[in-house]
Motif scaffolding. Structure first.
Motif, PDB file in Angstrom:
ATOM      1  N   VAL A  52     -15.335   1.060 -13.454  1.00  0.00           N
ATOM      2  CA  VAL A  52     -14.101   0.338 -13.128  1.00  0.00           C
ATOM      3  C   VAL A  52     -13.104   1.253 -12.414  1.00  0.00           C
ATOM      4  N   GLY A  53     -13.239   2.564 -12.617  1.00  0.00           N
ATOM      5  CA  GLY A  53     -12.360   3.506 -11.937  1.00  0.00           C
ATOM      6  C   GLY A  53     -12.741   3.767 -10.505  1.00  0.00           C
ATOM      7  N   HIS A  54     -13.961   3.355 -10.109  1.00  0.00           N
ATOM      8  CA  HIS A  54     -14.399   3.583  -8.731  1.00  0.00           C
ATOM      9  C   HIS A  54     -13.637   2.647  -7.797  1.00  0.00           C
ATOM     10  N   GLY A  55     -12.968   3.207  -6.849  1.00  0.00           N
ATOM     11  CA  GLY A  55     -12.216   2.401  -5.906  1.00  0.00           C
ATOM     12  C   GLY A  55     -10.932   1.820  -6.460  1.00  0.00           C
ATOM     13  N   LEU A  56     -10.487   2.326  -7.623  1.00  0.00           N
ATOM     14  CA  LEU A  56      -9.251   1.823  -8.209  1.00  0.00           C
ATOM     15  C   LEU A  56      -8.050   2.276  -7.387  1.00  0.00           C
ATOM     16  N   LYS A  57      -7.188   1.310  -7.032  1.00  0.00           N
ATOM     17  CA  LYS A  57      -6.035   1.589  -6.185  1.00  0.00           C
ATOM     18  C   LYS A  57      -4.746   1.149  -6.878  1.00  0.00           C
ATOM     19  N   ARG A  58      -3.643   1.621  -6.329  1.00  0.00           N
ATOM     20  CA  ARG A  58      -2.341   1.253  -6.898  1.00  0.00           C
ATOM     21  C   ARG A  58      -1.969  -0.194  -6.592  1.00  0.00           C
ATOM     22  N   ASP A  59      -2.725  -0.838  -5.707  1.00  0.00           N
ATOM     23  CA  ASP A  59      -2.456  -2.256  -5.461  1.00  0.00           C
ATOM     24  C   ASP A  59      -3.358  -3.165  -6.286  1.00  0.00           C
ATOM     25  N   HIS A  60      -3.968  -2.605  -7.334  1.00  0.00           N
ATOM     26  CA  HIS A  60      -4.791  -3.405  -8.231  1.00  0.00           C
ATOM     27  C   HIS A  60      -3.959  -3.917  -9.418  1.00  0.00           C
ATOM     28  N   LEU A  61      -4.352  -5.091  -9.904  1.00  0.00           N
ATOM     29  CA  LEU A  61      -3.878  -5.641 -11.175  1.00  0.00           C
ATOM     30  C   LEU A  61      -5.060  -5.693 -12.121  1.00  0.00           C
TER      31      LEU A  61
ATOM     32  N   HIS B 266      -6.173  10.546 -14.799  1.00  0.00           N
ATOM     33  CA  HIS B 266      -6.465  10.987 -13.434  1.00  0.00           C
ATOM     34  C   HIS B 266      -6.083  12.459 -13.343  1.00  0.00           C
ATOM     35  N   GLY B 267      -7.115  13.298 -13.245  1.00  0.00           N
ATOM     36  CA  GLY B 267      -6.873  14.737 -13.258  1.00  0.00           C
ATOM     37  C   GLY B 267      -6.264  15.148 -14.583  1.00  0.00           C
ATOM     38  N   PRO B 268      -5.251  15.998 -14.584  1.00  0.00           N
ATOM     39  CA  PRO B 268      -4.644  16.445 -15.843  1.00  0.00           C
ATOM     40  C   PRO B 268      -3.651  15.430 -16.422  1.00  0.00           C
ATOM     41  N   ASN B 269      -3.373  14.357 -15.712  1.00  0.00           N
ATOM     42  CA  ASN B 269      -2.345  13.403 -16.128  1.00  0.00           C
ATOM     43  C   ASN B 269      -2.967  12.106 -16.631  1.00  0.00           C
ATOM     44  N   THR B 270      -2.182  11.384 -17.430  1.00  0.00           N
ATOM     45  CA  THR B 270      -2.599  10.064 -17.920  1.00  0.00           C
ATOM     46  C   THR B 270      -1.456   9.081 -17.732  1.00  0.00           C
ATOM     47  N   GLU B 271      -1.705   8.038 -16.945  1.00  0.00           N
ATOM     48  CA  GLU B 271      -0.734   6.963 -16.772  1.00  0.00           C
ATOM     49  C   GLU B 271      -0.871   5.981 -17.934  1.00  0.00           C
ATOM     50  N   GLN B 272       0.255   5.488 -18.446  1.00  0.00           N
ATOM     51  CA  GLN B 272       0.242   4.532 -19.538  1.00  0.00           C
ATOM     52  C   GLN B 272       1.168   3.363 -19.204  1.00  0.00           C
TER      53      GLN B 272
ATOM     54  N   THR C 250       2.867   2.761 -11.152  1.00  0.00           N
ATOM     55  CA  THR C 250       2.397   4.025 -11.709  1.00  0.00           C
ATOM     56  C   THR C 250       2.396   5.097 -10.618  1.00  0.00           C
ATOM     57  N   ARG C 251       2.141   6.324 -11.041  1.00  0.00           N
ATOM     58  CA  ARG C 251       1.969   7.443 -10.109  1.00  0.00           C
ATOM     59  C   ARG C 251       0.497   7.817 -10.034  1.00  0.00           C
ATOM     60  N   LEU C 252      -0.338   6.811 -10.023  1.00  0.00           N
ATOM     61  CA  LEU C 252      -1.779   7.013 -10.057  1.00  0.00           C
ATOM     62  C   LEU C 252      -2.266   7.805  -8.846  1.00  0.00           C
ATOM     63  N   ASN C 253      -3.032   8.865  -9.123  1.00  0.00           N
ATOM     64  CA  ASN C 253      -3.725   9.605  -8.068  1.00  0.00           C
ATOM     65  C   ASN C 253      -5.090   8.938  -7.879  1.00  0.00           C
ATOM     66  N   GLU C 254      -5.197   8.116  -6.850  1.00  0.00           N
ATOM     67  CA  GLU C 254      -6.380   7.281  -6.671  1.00  0.00           C
ATOM     68  C   GLU C 254      -7.664   8.090  -6.482  1.00  0.00           C
ATOM     69  N   LYS C 255      -7.543   9.324  -6.041  1.00  0.00           N
ATOM     70  CA  LYS C 255      -8.728  10.140  -5.771  1.00  0.00           C
ATOM     71  C   LYS C 255      -9.241  10.872  -7.007  1.00  0.00           C
ATOM     72  N   ARG C 256      -8.482  10.821  -8.128  1.00  0.00           N
ATOM     73  CA  ARG C 256      -8.864  11.628  -9.290  1.00  0.00           C
ATOM     74  C   ARG C 256      -9.006  10.802 -10.575  1.00  0.00           C
ATOM     75  N   VAL C 257      -9.249   9.503 -10.437  1.00  0.00           N
ATOM     76  CA  VAL C 257      -9.400   8.647 -11.621  1.00  0.00           C
ATOM     77  C   VAL C 257     -10.660   9.054 -12.386  1.00  0.00           C
ATOM     78  N   GLU C 258     -10.500   9.339 -13.675  1.00  0.00           N
ATOM     79  CA  GLU C 258     -11.616   9.785 -14.497  1.00  0.00           C
ATOM     80  C   GLU C 258     -12.061   8.734 -15.504  1.00  0.00           C
ATOM     81  N   ARG C 259     -11.123   8.136 -16.226  1.00  0.00           N
ATOM     82  CA  ARG C 259     -11.513   7.134 -17.227  1.00  0.00           C
ATOM     83  C   ARG C 259     -10.334   6.239 -17.549  1.00  0.00           C
ATOM     84  N   LEU C 260     -10.669   5.054 -18.070  1.00  0.00           N
ATOM     85  CA  LEU C 260      -9.664   4.087 -18.496  1.00  0.00           C
ATOM     86  C   LEU C 260     -10.000   3.621 -19.904  1.00  0.00           C
TER      87      LEU C 260
END
Length: 256
Positions: A158-167, A190-196, A217-227
């Motif tokens: 689900v993190g593959h291709g996840l963008k900030r314009d997703h709901l 995403h990387g060392p950070n976690t958006e909540q 969010t301040r999501l780094n779209e290139k570094r999404v690791e898990r949700l």
């Protein structure tokens, strides 16, 4: 079953059906000794047929195991129901649940109680309205902790291709013995950070849904690791909560 075996099975059934149909039609003229034997055989056959029909009607009326069908927005690019709500787990329940206890591969219960007086159990859904084959029942008795949450890990893809314009939409069916507040918190590492993102479930209806808008969010779209999703229960003491279903979907938000 091979094609030949299937033909033989149908032929045997047709022959037996014709024999019993004839016996029923001629019952008023049949000799009494013969009729007595037929009655005994019919009773034995009826008991087995009744048992089969009873089990078949029960099983066929239940939601289908493994079912992934559920309502989702037509423009969704991903939709998913966790395994706990799809099929039977190897371990169906836990008593006196310690913190960080997993039920299946995706759901984990967290709390800070000194003495756990709660149970977590997978149950079979039996209502006509249910689409999920199974539900999750949480029983809480005395509660001496400050938090109780159920974490559900989302699949990696689900993190593959996840963008900030997703709901991301979460839909659940909740039953409870008495009202309590439930919060849903979506976590994206995403990387060392976690958006909540936190949403309170609007529990005025049995079926509720919330959406998480990643644009805020301040999501780094290139570094999404898990949700993962946390369901946080406020004031759960002396209550029973049943999650009849839990589903997720993802879609692009409309352009602003």
């Amino acid at each position: 079953m091979t094609k030949q075996q299937g033909w033989i099975d149908r032929a045997v059934f047709a022959t037996g059906l014709r024999r019993w149909t004839r016996a029923a039609r001629e019952a008023r003229e049949t000799d009494l000794p013969v009729l007595r034997r037929q009655r005994a055989r019919a009773r034995r056959l009826r008991s087995q047929l009744d048992a089969l029909i009873h089990v078949a009607e029960e099983r066929l009326a239940l939601p289908l195991i493994g079912n992934q069908a559920f309502p989702s927005p037509p423009d969704s690019d991903w939709a998913w129901r966790p395994e706990l709500w799809c099929g039977p787990l190897p371990v169906g329940g836990i008593s006196s649940v310690p913190s960080n206890s997993a039920l299946g591969r995706e759901a984990t219960l967290f709390h800070d109680c000194q003495h756990s007086e709660m149970t977590l159990r997978q149950i079979r859904n039996r209502r006509e309205a249910d689409l999920a084959a199974y539900g999750l029942r949480l029983d809480v008795f005395r509660f001496d902790g400050s938090y109780l949450s159920l974490a559900v890990d989302l699949p990696e893809h689900v993190g593959h291709g996840l963008k900030r314009d997703h709901l991301i939409r979460v839909r659940t069916i909740v039953e409870m013995e008495k009202p309590l507040e439930i919060f849903a918190r979506l976590n994206i590492k995403h990387g060392p950070n976690t958006e909540q993102i936190v949403r309170e479930l609007p529990l005025g209806a049995e079926t509720v849904e919330v959406e998480f808008d990643l644009a805020y969010t301040r999501l780094n779209e290139k570094r999404v690791e898990r949700l993962w999703l946390d369901l946080i229960f406020e004031g759960p003491e002396m209550n029973q909560v049943i999650l009849r279903d839990l589903t997720f979907s993802r879609r692009k938000r409309a352009a602003l």
